[in-house]
Design a protein around this motif. Structure first.
Motif, PDB file in Angstrom:
ATOM      1  N   LEU A  20      22.986 -25.094 -27.274  1.00 12.99           N
ATOM      2  CA  LEU A  20      21.714 -25.830 -27.149  1.00 12.99           C
ATOM      3  C   LEU A  20      21.438 -26.650 -28.405  1.00 12.99           C
ATOM      4  O   LEU A  20      20.935 -27.783 -28.322  1.00 12.99           O
ATOM      5  N   ASN A  21      21.794 -26.089 -29.560  1.00 14.27           N
ATOM      6  CA  ASN A  21      21.651 -26.872 -30.793  1.00 14.27           C
ATOM      7  C   ASN A  21      22.434 -28.172 -30.711  1.00 14.27           C
ATOM      8  O   ASN A  21      21.946 -29.257 -31.045  1.00 14.27           O
ATOM      9  N   MET A  22      23.662 -28.046 -30.269  1.00 13.33           N
ATOM     10  CA  MET A  22      24.521 -29.231 -30.215  1.00 13.33           C
ATOM     11  C   MET A  22      24.085 -30.192 -29.115  1.00 13.33           C
ATOM     12  O   MET A  22      24.204 -31.405 -29.246  1.00 13.33           O
ATOM     13  N   PHE A  23      23.614 -29.633 -28.004  1.00 17.98           N
ATOM     14  CA  PHE A  23      23.250 -30.524 -26.907  1.00 17.98           C
ATOM     15  C   PHE A  23      22.019 -31.349 -27.248  1.00 17.98           C
ATOM     16  O   PHE A  23      21.816 -32.436 -26.690  1.00 17.98           O
ATOM     17  N   ALA A  24      21.225 -30.866 -28.167  1.00 16.97           N
ATOM     18  CA  ALA A  24      20.071 -31.659 -28.614  1.00 16.97           C
ATOM     19  C   ALA A  24      20.556 -32.993 -29.179  1.00 16.97           C
ATOM     20  O   ALA A  24      19.903 -34.037 -29.013  1.00 16.97           O
ATOM     21  N   ILE A  53      17.304 -16.045 -26.274  1.00 16.52           N
ATOM     22  CA  ILE A  53      17.724 -17.244 -27.018  1.00 16.52           C
ATOM     23  C   ILE A  53      17.365 -18.511 -26.245  1.00 16.52           C
ATOM     24  O   ILE A  53      16.792 -19.459 -26.784  1.00 16.52           O
ATOM     25  N   VAL A  54      17.715 -18.525 -24.969  1.00 19.62           N
ATOM     26  CA  VAL A  54      17.499 -19.746 -24.183  1.00 19.62           C
ATOM     27  C   VAL A  54      16.000 -19.980 -23.971  1.00 19.62           C
ATOM     28  O   VAL A  54      15.496 -21.101 -24.150  1.00 19.62           O
ATOM     29  N   LEU A  60      14.271 -26.874 -26.410  1.00 18.24           N
ATOM     30  CA  LEU A  60      13.730 -27.017 -25.057  1.00 18.24           C
ATOM     31  C   LEU A  60      12.265 -27.447 -25.113  1.00 18.24           C
ATOM     32  O   LEU A  60      11.514 -27.010 -25.989  1.00 18.24           O
ATOM     33  N   ARG A  61      11.893 -28.274 -24.185  1.00 16.23           N
ATOM     34  CA  ARG A  61      10.539 -28.818 -24.169  1.00 16.23           C
ATOM     35  C   ARG A  61       9.767 -28.279 -22.968  1.00 16.23           C
ATOM     36  O   ARG A  61      10.357 -27.690 -22.054  1.00 16.23           O
ATOM     37  N   ALA A  62       8.509 -28.587 -22.935  1.00 16.86           N
ATOM     38  CA  ALA A  62       7.659 -28.123 -21.831  1.00 16.86           C
ATOM     39  C   ALA A  62       8.118 -28.705 -20.503  1.00 16.86           C
ATOM     40  O   ALA A  62       7.957 -28.083 -19.440  1.00 16.86           O
ATOM     41  N   GLY A  95      27.275 -23.219 -20.530  1.00 14.72           N
ATOM     42  CA  GLY A  95      26.435 -22.742 -21.622  1.00 14.72           C
ATOM     43  C   GLY A  95      27.155 -22.297 -22.867  1.00 14.72           C
ATOM     44  O   GLY A  95      26.503 -21.808 -23.801  1.00 14.72           O
ATOM     45  N   ASP A  96      28.485 -22.444 -22.915  1.00 17.64           N
ATOM     46  CA  ASP A  96      29.172 -22.051 -24.149  1.00 17.64           C
ATOM     47  C   ASP A  96      30.130 -23.126 -24.637  1.00 17.64           C
ATOM     48  O   ASP A  96      30.994 -22.858 -25.458  1.00 17.64           O
ATOM     49  N   ASP A  97      29.996 -24.336 -24.111  1.00 14.12           N
ATOM     50  CA  ASP A  97      30.878 -25.430 -24.519  1.00 14.12           C
ATOM     51  C   ASP A  97      30.075 -26.464 -25.309  1.00 14.12           C
ATOM     52  O   ASP A  97      28.847 -26.425 -25.366  1.00 14.12           O
ATOM     53  N   TYR A  98      30.790 -27.420 -25.881  1.00 12.37           N
ATOM     54  CA  TYR A  98      30.129 -28.506 -26.614  1.00 12.37           C
ATOM     55  C   TYR A  98      30.514 -29.842 -25.982  1.00 12.37           C
ATOM     56  O   TYR A  98      31.533 -29.955 -25.286  1.00 12.37           O
TER      57      TYR A  98
END
Lengths: 247, 541
Positions: A20-24, A53-54, A60-62, A95-98
């Motif tokens: 999720l960090n990277m997908f940002a 975590i998720v 993540l936004r509203a 959910g575990d790839d970049y």
């Protein structure tokens, strides 16, 4: 909404946080180009750590969605996410790839370029973990790949970007390895070919694919499962036409 | 041979075309090439240097290379390597040194640096990047092309019933296949018979006209075994039959064993026919049931045999549910020449008939010993030898009291104009051989071993002359002498056997049994249970 990113989580734990960090970064790149992107996180029977975590992740936004499900089935969970999508396009990711920073942006451009008649994949798959390899993904507009090979080989990948209606018209089919069916990505990628769509790639993008010692792919291989029947195999007379390179 | 020609041939082998190679060269190259080829192209898993399996596979590849070197064709190896390449095959260690700049465009390095901010292990250092090799989606079109070619021969994309058999040629099991397909043709609209061995099937002409026949053996034989299974499995899935019935087809058994769950989940019922255990050279049980039933049993809706003893044996050995094992006796033509060849009290030379395939399983060595021990009796021997029995057959031919007639078309032709005093049957393993039914219908008293397979289903002290020790020549001689000495008793036993055939091995009894099987497995074909109700009770108990 332009793009809905459907990402499935199971027991990724820290890897979900990193993803999720990277997908940002990927989402930010697309948004800087004027695209609106939502995230739909499907927690399929996820463990407590992954759920925490998720659910609480800063990126993540509203307007994003997190849904817990108990399918224990990647295909069904993706379909659950697809049903909630508000975007004109959907990107299916794990959910575990970049993913490359330019993935969403370039995939969107390529889909538009193809008049929405194609499934867009990353141009490269960079595998790391138990295997280290760089694979260029087959682009049917550029590469001639004999579709007869698809009886034994899956030349594409689960990471896919396409108009939302394609995913809704052609849903993923449940795995059901107990009954002997698996490889839902392989099946879906053939289904869309038989529906008249092309598989193409987004230049300058890659999936950074974490290869585990035990993955769903290796489990499928060892369990002796196969892909479900598909219209693709009922029209071998069309294979040559479907494989034509247009330019 | 030049390098180009050598490479061409190697590639042709890979594509499944071996024309032009001598059988010796073909066997040698197939062994080495397919070992590498299957590993590289047949699996989705990756090869790695680190694990044992990977090292074993790479060791096989090195073996392949050694063969190439021995033939002085080392310089073309890179081309062959490229041809084989496709799965995640690591380049040799020497080739993996250093970074291939074409593998990592600058934007990818930028991605990896950014990813390393969250997962430092992925930082694109030279050491890390040197671990990577290029991979491309393999091209392995041969099985898909075979599949497409077979699909193109079919008249429709759905069948109610698919029967899988090795071939259709002269033989008892082949008559059984014909009886099955006739039944299905009369019951269902779309029936497909798939033959899976590369040999010709002369009896295809005997198949009911409404049954489609797809001969796959020749094209499949050019593929590695794993690819053969992929093709047949895909046909069975895409044709979505309501019933798959495997009769002695090795590929059929392998597909059912490996992927029966998928076939069942796709809506098909699965039946197999198994008639007896075969024995290998060391006397160990072999054959389809012994080889495949352990893995296949969970996927089966029913197992059909042609005799009751083997049905019991299967239940006992494989813990099959009794209600899923069906003795379905094949039928014999009730209008055949019953009793016309009944033994007589003639004082002239006595004739013993032996008719079967002359293969090791049928023990022509015993026949040779028996004939040698009975020089006053004439033995009429029908059937042609195979490679393994050619020498034995020549010895038989040299005996003055043996008339070796060679191959025969059908049993009726043998007994039409000749009179025999007894029918002698020797065998190592069998179900209930069709030829015994035919001999019974011809009125011949039978001498045969009865503790093998399903023979005792028909032959007992009351219906024939059982031989207790299947390998004892003296026991056969004694039984034959008994017939010749007391033809009246021989006639009585032959009539008893005939009565069994006329009750149980009739077409109506067969149809009733098949109807019961169909009802049992949930096919909507309701046929009243008739002649085999007693058999069913016997099995159930």
């Amino acid at each position: 909404m332009d793009i809905s990113v459907v990402v499935t989580f199971h027991n990724e734990n820290l890897l979900a946080h990193w993803m999720l960090n990277m997908f940002a970064r990927t989402r930010g790149h697309a948004e800087r180009q004027g695209l609106r992107v939502e995230m739909i996180c499907v927690l399929d029977s996820a463990n407590e750590d992954t759920t925490r975590i998720v659910t609480n992740h800063d990126t993540l936004r509203a307007t994003d969605t997190v849904i817990p499900v108990t399918n224990r089935d990647q295909a069904v969970s993706r379909n659950d996410g697809i049903r909630l999508a508000k975007g004109a396009y959907i990107a299916i990711v794990d959910g575990d790839d970049y993913y490359s920073e330019a993935w969403l942006m370039n995939a969107h451009g390529r889909a538009r370029e193809m008049s929405d008649k194609a499934i867009v994949h990353p141009e490269y798959i960079v595998s790391f973990g138990t295997v280290h390899s760089v694979r260029r993904v087959i682009d049917q507009e550029r590469d001639h790949y004999p579709l007869a090979s698809c009886l034994k080989i899956h030349p594409w990948v689960s990471t896919a970007f396409a108009p939302t209606e394609i995913f809704r018209d052609i849903p993923y089919h449940t795995r059901n390895t107990q009954a002997g069916f698996g490889y839902e990505d392989w099946h879906w990628n053939l289904e869309v070919v038989s529906a008249g769509y092309r598989h193409v790639t987004a230049r300058g993008t890659a999936l950074y694919y974490r290869r585990k010692a035990v993955s769903m792919l290796t489990q499928d291989t060892h369990r002796g499962v196969t892909i479900r029947p598909t219209g693709f195999f009922r029209r071998p007379d069309k294979w040559a036409k479907w494989a034509e390179v247009s330019r | 041979m030049g390098a180009a020609a050598w490479q061409y041939r190697l590639q042709r082998i890979g594509l499944g075309v071996t024309r032009g190679l001598s059988s010796k060269a073909r066997a040698r190259w197939l062994t080495t090439f397919y070992g590498a080829y299957q590993v590289l192209l047949g699996r989705g898993e990756a090869l790695t240097w680190g694990d044992t399996a990977g090292r074993q596979k790479i060791s096989r590849l090195r073996g392949f290379y050694r063969v190439a070197r021995l033939h002085g064709q080392r310089h073309i190896l890179p081309g062959v390597w490229r041809y084989l390449e496709g799965d995640a095959v690591p380049m040799p260690a020497t080739a993996a040194r250093g970074i291939d700049p074409s593998l990592f465009p600058s934007w990818m390095i930028g991605d990896l640096k950014a990813i390393a901010e969250v997962e430092p292990a992925l930082y694109p250092s030279p050491d890390f990047l040197a671990c990577f090799h290029r991979w491309q989606a393999p091209v392995n079109s041969a099985p898909g092309e075979v599949y497409a070619a077979l699909w193109g021969q079919l008249k429709t994309s759905h069948y109610d019933v698919i029967v899988m058999a090795p071939w259709l040629r002269e033989g008892g099991a082949d008559k059984g296949v014909l009886q099955y397909t006739d039944h299905y043709a009369n019951t269902f609209e779309r029936v497909l018979l798939i033959t899976t061995r590369p040999e010709t099937s002369p009896w295809v002409t005997r198949v009911a006209p409404s049954v489609e026949v797809l001969e796959t053996g020749r094209v499949l034989s050019h593929l590695p075994p794993e690819d053969q299974i992929a093709v047949v499995l895909r046909l069975l899935l895409e044709l979505s039959p309501a019933l798959v019935h495997v009769v002695q087809s090795d590929i059929g058994w392998r597909v059912i064993s490996g992927f029966g769950g998928a076939i069942r989940a796709n809506g098909a019922k699965i039946l197999v026919s198994s008639f007896a255990h075969e024995l290998n050279g060391s006397g160990r049980k072999a054959g389809y049931a012994a080889t495949y039933l352990p893995a296949a049993r969970e996927h089966l809706n029913g197992v059909l045999t042609d005799n009751i003893p083997f049905a019991h044996q299967l239940i006992r050995e494989f813990a099959l549910r009794p209600e899923t094992v069906w003795p379905v006796h094949f039928w014999v033509d009730e209008t055949s020449r019953a009793m016309t060849t009944a033994p007589t009290d003639r004082a002239d030379t006595k004739h013993v008939l032996w008719a079967s395939r002359v293969c090791l399983q049928k023990r022509p060595d015993l026949l040779l010993g028996i004939a040698t021990a009975m020089p006053d009796i004439l033995f009429d021997v029908y059937g042609s030898p195979d490679n393994e029995t050619a020498t034995l057959y020549r010895k038989l031919q040299r005996l003055e009291n043996v008339h070796a007639h060679g191959i025969y078309g059908n049993f009726d032709e043998i007994v039409r104009d000749k009179r025999f005093d007894a029918f002698l049957y020797t065998t190592d393993s069998d179900g209930l051989p069709n030829v015994l039914l035919e001999a019974t219908m011809a009125g011949l008293p039978i001498v045969c071993p009865t503790h093998i397979g399903g023979i005792r289903d028909l032959v007992s002290q009351d219906t024939g002359y059982p031989v207790a020790d299947a390998g004892c020549i003296g026991d056969y001689v004694t039984a034959l002498r008994e017939i010749l000495a007391n033809p009246e008793e021989a006639r009585r036993r032959a009539e008893n056997a005939l009565a069994v055939c006329r009750t149980r091995h009739t077409k109506s009894a067969f149809l009733a049994s098949m109807g019961a099987v169909m009802v049992s497995v949930g096919m909507t074909h309701d046929v009243p249970r008739l002649a085999t109700n007693q058999d069913r009770r016997s099995i159930a108990s």
